[in-house]
Design an enzyme around this catalytic site. Sequence first.
Site, short mmCIF file in Angstrom:
data_model
loop_
_atom_site.label_atom_id
_atom_site.label_comp_id
_atom_site.label_asym_id
_atom_site.label_seq_id
_atom_site.Cartn_x
_atom_site.Cartn_y
_atom_site.Cartn_z
N GLU A 15 13.13 -3.91 -24.19
CA GLU A 15 12.70 -5.31 -24.25
C GLU A 15 13.58 -6.09 -25.22
O GLU A 15 13.83 -7.28 -25.03
CB GLU A 15 11.21 -5.38 -24.63
CG GLU A 15 10.34 -4.97 -23.46
CD GLU A 15 8.98 -4.41 -23.84
OE1 GLU A 15 8.54 -4.55 -25.00
OE2 GLU A 15 8.35 -3.80 -22.94
N GLY B 183 1.13 0.38 -23.81
CA GLY B 183 -0.22 -0.11 -23.53
C GLY B 183 -1.34 0.84 -23.93
O GLY B 183 -2.36 0.41 -24.48
N TRP C 216 3.08 -0.77 -30.42
CA TRP C 216 2.11 -1.84 -30.20
C TRP C 216 2.77 -3.13 -29.70
O TRP C 216 2.09 -4.08 -29.36
CB TRP C 216 1.33 -2.11 -31.50
CG TRP C 216 0.13 -1.21 -31.63
CD1 TRP C 216 -0.06 0.00 -30.99
CD2 TRP C 216 -1.05 -1.44 -32.42
NE1 TRP C 216 -1.28 0.52 -31.34
CE2 TRP C 216 -1.91 -0.33 -32.22
CE3 TRP C 216 -1.45 -2.45 -33.28
CZ2 TRP C 216 -3.16 -0.23 -32.84
CZ3 TRP C 216 -2.69 -2.35 -33.91
CH2 TRP C 216 -3.53 -1.25 -33.68
N LYS C 217 4.10 -3.19 -29.70
CA LYS C 217 4.81 -4.40 -29.26
C LYS C 217 4.21 -5.62 -30.00
O LYS C 217 3.87 -5.49 -31.17
CB LYS C 217 4.74 -4.53 -27.74
CG LYS C 217 5.20 -3.23 -27.06
CD LYS C 217 5.42 -3.35 -25.60
CE LYS C 217 5.88 -2.00 -25.05
NZ LYS C 217 6.21 -2.03 -23.64
N GLY D 243 5.22 -0.34 -18.49
CA GLY D 243 4.14 -1.29 -18.22
C GLY D 243 3.85 -1.50 -16.74
O GLY D 243 3.14 -2.43 -16.37
N HIS E 196 14.84 -0.73 -28.17
CA HIS E 196 13.88 -0.81 -27.06
C HIS E 196 14.44 -1.73 -25.98
O HIS E 196 15.07 -2.75 -26.28
CB HIS E 196 12.52 -1.32 -27.56
CG HIS E 196 11.46 -1.16 -26.52
ND1 HIS E 196 11.32 -2.03 -25.47
CD2 HIS E 196 10.51 -0.20 -26.35
CE1 HIS E 196 10.32 -1.61 -24.70
NE2 HIS E 196 9.81 -0.51 -25.22
N GLU F 238 13.24 5.91 -21.71
CA GLU F 238 12.27 5.00 -21.11
C GLU F 238 12.90 4.26 -19.94
O GLU F 238 13.59 3.25 -20.13
CB GLU F 238 11.82 3.96 -22.15
CG GLU F 238 11.15 4.54 -23.36
CD GLU F 238 10.22 3.53 -24.01
OE1 GLU F 238 9.04 3.83 -24.12
OE2 GLU F 238 10.67 2.44 -24.39
N SER G 237 4.66 3.97 -19.08
CA SER G 237 3.40 4.20 -18.37
C SER G 237 2.77 5.56 -18.64
O SER G 237 2.11 6.13 -17.76
CB SER G 237 3.58 3.98 -16.86
OG SER G 237 3.90 2.63 -16.60
P1 PGA Z 1 4.10 1.36 -21.66
O1 PGA Z 1 5.30 0.98 -22.66
O2 PGA Z 1 3.53 2.68 -22.13
O3 PGA Z 1 3.13 0.24 -21.76
O4 PGA Z 1 4.72 1.50 -20.29
C1 PGA Z 1 6.14 1.96 -23.20
C2 PGA Z 1 7.18 1.32 -24.08
O5 PGA Z 1 7.71 0.25 -23.74
O6 PGA Z 1 7.53 1.86 -25.16
#
Ligand code: PGA
Length: 250
Positions: free
Chosen positions: A95, A231, A11-12, A170, A93, A164, A209
């Site tokens: 990010e 997402g 869910w970030k 995203g 992750h 990933e 994605s």
């Molecule tokens: P996303 O993110 O499905 O929105 O591309 C995946 C993630 O960062 O784990």
Amino acid sequence: MALKKLIAGNWKMHGLFADLDQVREIAQESQGYPSVDVALCVPAILVERAVRAAPGFAIGGQDVHHAEKGAHTGCTSAVMLLDAGASLTIVGHSERREAQREGDADVRAKAQSALSVGLNVILCVGETLEVREAGRAVETVMQQLDGSLPADLEGEAELAIAYEPIWAIGTGKIPTSPEIAQMHSAIRSKLHDRFGDAGGQIRILYGGSVKASNAEEIFAIVDVDGALVGGASLTASDFIPIVQAAANSG
Ligand code: PGA
């Protein structure tokens, strides 16, 4: 034999009290797919309420500090997540690797800390677009694994790897099926080298994605043992069809 698929939502930094309705709905609808493991990794502050909202459903965090406790303002330790009722956590992750400058050694320490208290771990790796275009994607991910895999797999908690590609997160772009297959097979070999037979039991998730429209194709790829979904994990209406695709993939 194919491993049981794991579909984990990330869910970030999304999720307020009102969104617990989605947690409940996802937990309830997931029961219709017992051949798939389903989990939601929510913001740390929502973990306990999500656990209460959906008893028995796997709720996770998105990061842990490597230390058990101490002078680390704003951080959450693995044992705190466990104490709040979480059964898993994401570590590494992209990010966080980017924005919080977490390196492979940090990610390894976090993974070890989480596994040692009994939290299952989803350890993320993935390359940038520049690296992929330079033809160094596999080499780069192997280096990330060398630096961030835990030293051993002792204990009950389970490790999963999430591949990933950063450029797929995203963006709506995903690698081709052969590109995913090549990377997952390289990760599988690495896990065998590192952990022997146990390396064959570690689930390798694809992330970036993933949505209902591409899930079936992704789950048909050898050594894709599930997905980490950003997402499309925020609502039951987007997420459950992905769980269903995993169930249909056998
Ligand atoms: P996303 O993110 O499905 O929105 O591309 C995946 C993630 O960062 O784990």
